[in-house]
Design a protein around this motif. Sequence first.
Motif, PDB file in Angstrom:
ATOM      1  N   THR A   1     -14.810  -3.472  -5.046  1.00 11.47           N
ATOM      2  CA  THR A   1     -14.918  -2.110  -4.506  1.00 11.47           C
ATOM      3  C   THR A   1     -14.200  -2.006  -3.158  1.00 11.47           C
ATOM      4  O   THR A   1     -13.630  -0.969  -2.837  1.00 11.47           O
ATOM      5  CB  THR A   1     -16.389  -1.659  -4.344  1.00 11.47           C
ATOM      6  N   ALA A   2     -14.192  -3.098  -2.404  1.00 11.42           N
ATOM      7  CA  ALA A   2     -13.524  -3.075  -1.104  1.00 11.42           C
ATOM      8  C   ALA A   2     -12.004  -2.963  -1.260  1.00 11.42           C
ATOM      9  O   ALA A   2     -11.291  -2.792  -0.275  1.00 11.42           O
ATOM     10  CB  ALA A   2     -13.870  -4.337  -0.311  1.00 11.42           C
ATOM     11  N   ARG A   3     -11.533  -3.075  -2.489  1.00  9.98           N
ATOM     12  CA  ARG A   3     -10.103  -2.874  -2.745  1.00  9.98           C
ATOM     13  C   ARG A   3      -9.836  -1.501  -3.377  1.00  9.98           C
ATOM     14  O   ARG A   3      -8.759  -1.251  -3.903  1.00  9.98           O
ATOM     15  CB  ARG A   3      -9.556  -3.980  -3.648  1.00  9.98           C
ATOM     16  N   GLY A   4     -10.885  -0.667  -3.413  1.00  9.75           N
ATOM     17  CA  GLY A   4     -10.687   0.705  -3.880  1.00  9.75           C
ATOM     18  C   GLY A   4     -11.107   0.966  -5.311  1.00  9.75           C
ATOM     19  O   GLY A   4     -10.935   2.058  -5.826  1.00  9.75           O
ATOM     20  N   ILE A   5     -11.668  -0.061  -5.945  1.00  8.54           N
ATOM     21  CA  ILE A   5     -12.079   0.115  -7.340  1.00  8.54           C
ATOM     22  C   ILE A   5     -13.510   0.657  -7.365  1.00  8.54           C
ATOM     23  O   ILE A   5     -14.404   0.107  -6.716  1.00  8.54           O
ATOM     24  CB  ILE A   5     -11.965  -1.220  -8.102  1.00  8.54           C
TER      25      ILE A   5
ATOM     26  N   ALA B   1     -16.271  -1.968   6.437  1.00  6.04           N
ATOM     27  CA  ALA B   1     -15.801  -1.926   5.047  1.00  6.04           C
ATOM     28  C   ALA B   1     -16.864  -1.434   4.072  1.00  6.04           C
ATOM     29  O   ALA B   1     -16.553  -1.062   2.950  1.00  6.04           O
ATOM     30  CB  ALA B   1     -15.318  -3.311   4.631  1.00  6.04           C
ATOM     31  N   GLY B   2     -18.142  -1.439   4.504  1.00  2.00           N
ATOM     32  CA  GLY B   2     -19.182  -0.860   3.647  1.00  2.00           C
ATOM     33  C   GLY B   2     -19.921  -1.848   2.772  1.00  2.00           C
ATOM     34  O   GLY B   2     -20.388  -1.510   1.693  1.00  2.00           O
TER      35      GLY B   2
ATOM     36  N   ALA C   1     -18.044   2.089  -0.372  1.00  2.04           N
ATOM     37  CA  ALA C   1     -17.062   1.052  -0.035  1.00  2.04           C
ATOM     38  C   ALA C   1     -15.685   1.369  -0.646  1.00  2.04           C
ATOM     39  O   ALA C   1     -14.654   1.269   0.023  1.00  2.04           O
ATOM     40  CB  ALA C   1     -17.542  -0.317  -0.517  1.00  2.04           C
ATOM     41  N   HIS C   2     -15.669   1.781  -1.922  1.00  2.00           N
ATOM     42  CA  HIS C   2     -14.363   2.004  -2.565  1.00  2.00           C
ATOM     43  C   HIS C   2     -13.656   3.234  -1.980  1.00  2.00           C
ATOM     44  O   HIS C   2     -12.430   3.257  -1.908  1.00  2.00           O
ATOM     45  CB  HIS C   2     -14.494   2.105  -4.086  1.00  2.00           C
TER      46      HIS C   2
ATOM     47  N   ALA D   1     -11.914   2.167   1.134  1.00  3.30           N
ATOM     48  CA  ALA D   1     -10.668   1.470   0.799  1.00  3.30           C
ATOM     49  C   ALA D   1      -9.585   2.482   0.425  1.00  3.30           C
ATOM     50  O   ALA D   1      -8.426   2.340   0.820  1.00  3.30           O
ATOM     51  CB  ALA D   1     -10.912   0.497  -0.348  1.00  3.30           C
ATOM     52  N   LEU D   2      -9.995   3.508  -0.316  1.00  6.07           N
ATOM     53  CA  LEU D   2      -9.001   4.476  -0.799  1.00  6.07           C
ATOM     54  C   LEU D   2      -8.385   5.299   0.328  1.00  6.07           C
ATOM     55  O   LEU D   2      -7.253   5.764   0.202  1.00  6.07           O
ATOM     56  CB  LEU D   2      -9.636   5.411  -1.847  1.00  6.07           C
TER      57      LEU D   2
ATOM     58  N   PHE E   1      -8.961  -1.755   4.905  1.00  4.69           N
ATOM     59  CA  PHE E   1      -8.788  -3.016   4.177  1.00  4.69           C
ATOM     60  C   PHE E   1      -9.438  -4.139   4.967  1.00  4.69           C
ATOM     61  O   PHE E   1      -9.129  -4.335   6.138  1.00  4.69           O
ATOM     62  CB  PHE E   1      -7.300  -3.323   3.981  1.00  4.69           C
ATOM     63  N   LEU E   2     -10.346  -4.864   4.296  1.00  2.56           N
ATOM     64  CA  LEU E   2     -10.971  -6.017   4.944  1.00  2.56           C
ATOM     65  C   LEU E   2     -10.463  -7.293   4.277  1.00  2.56           C
ATOM     66  O   LEU E   2     -10.732  -7.519   3.105  1.00  2.56           O
ATOM     67  CB  LEU E   2     -12.501  -5.937   4.819  1.00  2.56           C
TER      68      LEU E   2
ATOM     69  N   LYS F   1      -3.336  -4.571  -9.792  1.00  7.86           N
ATOM     70  CA  LYS F   1      -2.816  -3.340 -10.386  1.00  7.86           C
ATOM     71  C   LYS F   1      -3.898  -2.258 -10.410  1.00  7.86           C
ATOM     72  O   LYS F   1      -3.630  -1.088 -10.086  1.00  7.86           O
ATOM     73  CB  LYS F   1      -2.352  -3.648 -11.805  1.00  7.86           C
ATOM     74  N   ALA F   2      -5.135  -2.657 -10.764  1.00 10.19           N
ATOM     75  CA  ALA F   2      -6.241  -1.693 -10.801  1.00 10.19           C
ATOM     76  C   ALA F   2      -6.472  -1.121  -9.408  1.00 10.19           C
ATOM     77  O   ALA F   2      -6.705   0.082  -9.239  1.00 10.19           O
ATOM     78  CB  ALA F   2      -7.506  -2.370 -11.334  1.00 10.19           C
ATOM     79  N   ALA F   3      -6.391  -1.992  -8.398  1.00 11.19           N
ATOM     80  CA  ALA F   3      -6.613  -1.542  -7.017  1.00 11.19           C
ATOM     81  C   ALA F   3      -5.508  -0.569  -6.593  1.00 11.19           C
ATOM     82  O   ALA F   3      -5.782   0.492  -6.022  1.00 11.19           O
ATOM     83  CB  ALA F   3      -6.659  -2.751  -6.080  1.00 11.19           C
TER      84      ALA F   3
ATOM     85  N   ALA G   1      -5.878   2.729  -8.411  1.00 16.58           N
ATOM     86  CA  ALA G   1      -6.994   3.531  -7.887  1.00 16.58           C
ATOM     87  C   ALA G   1      -6.512   4.338  -6.676  1.00 16.58           C
ATOM     88  O   ALA G   1      -6.818   5.517  -6.523  1.00 16.58           O
ATOM     89  CB  ALA G   1      -8.156   2.620  -7.500  1.00 16.58           C
TER      90      ALA G   1
ATOM     91  N   GLN H   1      -2.721  -8.964  -1.094  1.00 12.12           N
ATOM     92  CA  GLN H   1      -3.380  -7.686  -1.427  1.00 12.12           C
ATOM     93  C   GLN H   1      -3.118  -6.649  -0.340  1.00 12.12           C
ATOM     94  O   GLN H   1      -2.886  -5.470  -0.628  1.00 12.12           O
ATOM     95  CB  GLN H   1      -4.883  -7.900  -1.606  1.00 12.12           C
TER      96      GLN H   1
ATOM     97  N   LEU I   1      -1.363  -3.082  -0.925  1.00 15.79           N
ATOM     98  CA  LEU I   1      -2.147  -1.853  -0.762  1.00 15.79           C
ATOM     99  C   LEU I   1      -1.770  -1.056   0.495  1.00 15.79           C
ATOM    100  O   LEU I   1      -2.143   0.106   0.623  1.00 15.79           O
ATOM    101  CB  LEU I   1      -3.652  -2.184  -0.746  1.00 15.79           C
TER     102      LEU I   1
END
Lengths: 382, 246
Positions: free
Chosen positions: A335-339, B48-49, B72-73, B76-77, B81-82, B100-102, B105, B158, B162
Amino acid sequence: MRQQAWQQFTQQGLPTLRDEQWKYTPLRMVAALLKEEENNVGGILNEARTKQSNIELQFEANSYVKQVDFDNVAIFNHTFNLAEHPLAVLNTALMQSGVAITIPDNTVIAEPIVITCIANDASAEQTQQLRHIIKIGVNSKAQVIFKYESATEKRYFVNIVQEIHAGENSHLEHVIIQEQHDDALHIEGVHIKQAANSIVKSYALSKGAKLARFDIQAHFAAAGSSCEMIGLYQAKGKQHVDFHLNAEHKQPHCRTKQFYRGIVDDKAKAVFNARVVIHPQADKSVSEQTNNNLLLSNTAEVDTKPELEVYHDDVKAAHGATVGQLDKDALFYLTARGIQKEKAEEMLRTAFLSAVIDEIDSVMVQALFRTALGMMEDKNGR
Amino acid sequence: MFEIKNLHATVDGKEVLKGISLDIKAGEVHAIMGPNGSGKSTLGNVIAGRDGYEVTQGEVLLHGQNLLDLEAHERALIGVFLAMQYPVEIPGVNNMSFLKAALNAKRKMQGEPEVDAFDFLNTVKSKVKQVNMKEDLLYRAVNEGFSGGEKKRNEVLQMLVLEPTLAILDETDSGLDIDALQTVAEGVNSLRSADRSFIVITHYQRLLDYIVPDKVHVLADGKIVKSGDKTLAMELEKEGYGWVEA
């Protein structure tokens, strides 16, 4: 034969929770259905003899695959000990439909043989008894896939016995995909008898039914055989899923591998009981048992018991079981990567089950399992 | 651009952040140093949550938006970034599909279509070279069986993919040899730009030889006890933390 089996069944009845092999499997819903049906039809035994099952069997009939001929009583109950399997006794008395798959010697069947068993509305509130018989000849190879599905939303009970004869040096991939509706009751015994140097790979997936119980047993009749039992289960709501695996090593140089993983959510319950016995004469036996479970709720429950009995020194045997939850650190990492959390949880569930799917030889079966589990994502991201 | 106002946080009822305020302008690099247990990692995790921390007071604002109101997500969006101190191993989740998923998103949030598979592969491969990481690590499970250095390179990879607005490096230098340290620093420096800020959390001054900070803050017992420019880090290295705590 039927009369005798029925008599035996009426005497001993269904197993109860006091029976060691059935102590985690609640059969009261099955008992209720049986009783009601008997009251309704008055003589369930006569009824069974004259009527086909309301489980529709779909398959491509050819010289290898036919309906079982129930008049030929000589073909039944050769791969297991009837006294140990009360539900097989019931099945012997009432069996109605099933497929007979006979692969002659020295024959390789390239295409998978797919048997789809679909319960229709007419099966509602009834017990259905299926008996499948599979014979793989010497040096032959085949892949057989059983799919269990529902075309009704009503409760029914299907009791299945499969008898598998794997000839010398044969190779069988045997697949079960159980995706019936959430109120079905499913009990299945798969009894495998293996001749020398045969390879049987049993792949099972259970995600449907209110109650799903599988007994998968390998009997090594001669040396040098191998049996893999690889499987997955998913249970949610108030589902109960139950796998009993068994392999008796009485012959030298045999190999067993049992690898199952399951995810249990809500108030569901899973039981995993795998037993491997290595007898004194079973030189150079190899056995590996692994069961891993993921609990997704506080009310989900797992009883796991990999049992290993070794009466010989010259063997390689390992066993282990785990019960855990989704890794919180991994969840945060994703989740910390945006997922999104839901997507991250799904990724972790998929990853957990993928370890089992990767053990399956056939890419086609891997795909069937992924589809059944709703795993659409390309695994490699390439 | 990024502002922390009087932040208090507790873990299991014990206060670990006791009123932290920070103001980081766009393009700046701030280093946070301090002894073990001073709350450095907690600060990164709270921004970062991560679960397990209760913020009892204060605000954390990125471009005026309070991060504490977001999942948290979502943080990030919008560009947080932590880089983790202990990157977790995730068996069964492929490193490449995770990246890729990150990225997708983030693109989805920005209203962009999913990244083209071919472009993505090329981008990632060039960034893998940049952090001097073995390419086959892309095709393995996330961090599984990676060495300590490989895990940290993977974190920087990463970050490069990102392209965050605010990057927090939580002791990314710990456990790294000098070569890896330089690679990590080069990765960070390549991302430095006028609209991107960094918080570099570290115990030692040596990382700051390579990532030169605009400001250095010393955290002790949940509070910033001293702030200064990069020379503060050198003084600390010489004098030890006893010097600021006293």
